[in-house]
Design an enzyme around this catalytic site. Sequence first.
Site, PDB file in Angstrom:
ATOM      1  N   ASN A 128       0.800  -1.113  -0.036  1.00 21.78           N
ATOM      2  CA  ASN A 128       0.057  -0.018   0.052  1.00 21.78           C
ATOM      3  C   ASN A 128       0.767   1.108   0.086  1.00 21.78           C
ATOM      4  OD1 ASN A 128      -0.232   1.347   3.006  1.00 21.78           O
ATOM      5  ND2 ASN A 128       0.176  -1.026   2.966  1.00 21.78           N
ATOM      6  N   CYS A 194      -3.951  -7.025  -4.440  1.00 22.39           N
ATOM      7  CA  CYS A 194      -3.923  -8.594  -5.007  1.00 22.39           C
ATOM      8  C   CYS A 194      -5.228  -8.968  -4.773  1.00 22.39           C
ATOM      9  CB  CYS A 194      -2.849  -9.445  -4.175  1.00 22.39           C
ATOM     10  SG  CYS A 194      -1.191  -8.768  -4.692  1.00 22.39           S
TER      11      CYS A 194
END
Length: 266
Positions: A128, A194
Amino acid sequence: MNDEQLLRYSRHILLEELGIEGQERLLAAHALVIGAGGLGSPVLLYLASAGVGRITVVDPDVVDLTNLQRQIAHDLARVGQPKARSAAQSMAAINPEVQVEARVERAGPEQLDALVAGADVVLDCSDNFDTRHAVNRACVAHRKPLVSGAAIRFDGQISVFDSRGHDGDPAVPADAPCYACLFPPEAPADAVRCATMGVFAPLVGIVGAMQAAEAIKLLAGSGRSLAGRLQMLDGRSMEWTEIGLKRRPGCSVCDPAVPGAAVAGR
């Protein structure tokens, strides 16, 4: 090094670019790894196998069944266990001499300030932008080299952001960029994960292995790093593209002329 270490690391010692001196640097080094998932798995296993003396791994998550498609440091028996501790077990099985500190926590600014200060190299294997920017800021503030990797879908990228300049490696430009020069923290960024976008399993292995290679080179003082260069991989065609990177004037992290920059006052 003792006789067992000379044998264990003999294939490194045989390399003219590493030799005994380079391996001894690895044994005395401290690597900080943020994330023990897809990228962190190969990073941690290779750093341990290469004999990096101290490795700190930071990850707040637990192993999930969906992780096992690509996160090779974990196995089915460890589902539900903290990833940092699971990875530490795998590292110990490969090389019990390595000192591993597993921290089951999120890498926030306060934690990073202390952790980065004590490391010789930092590897960002997070998923992130908030964490990536926090890691970058701490690395710039403490003048530590940062090996940054990312992988999503079939696309991977890797670079080294080395704020040490000539103090660390004469080959690194004094005005080498930081991560924020490439991805300004003030610019809006789409959160891609993901879990929602998917990721090609071997891709994280390719990028993670390259991150480990860059870190080992930095620690051993061998070869030329990716500082000032960004490499991008299209996994569909297995084609690499490289672009040159320069420091961005007005960068809010590494430009000392900007109020609040991490290098202000240095």
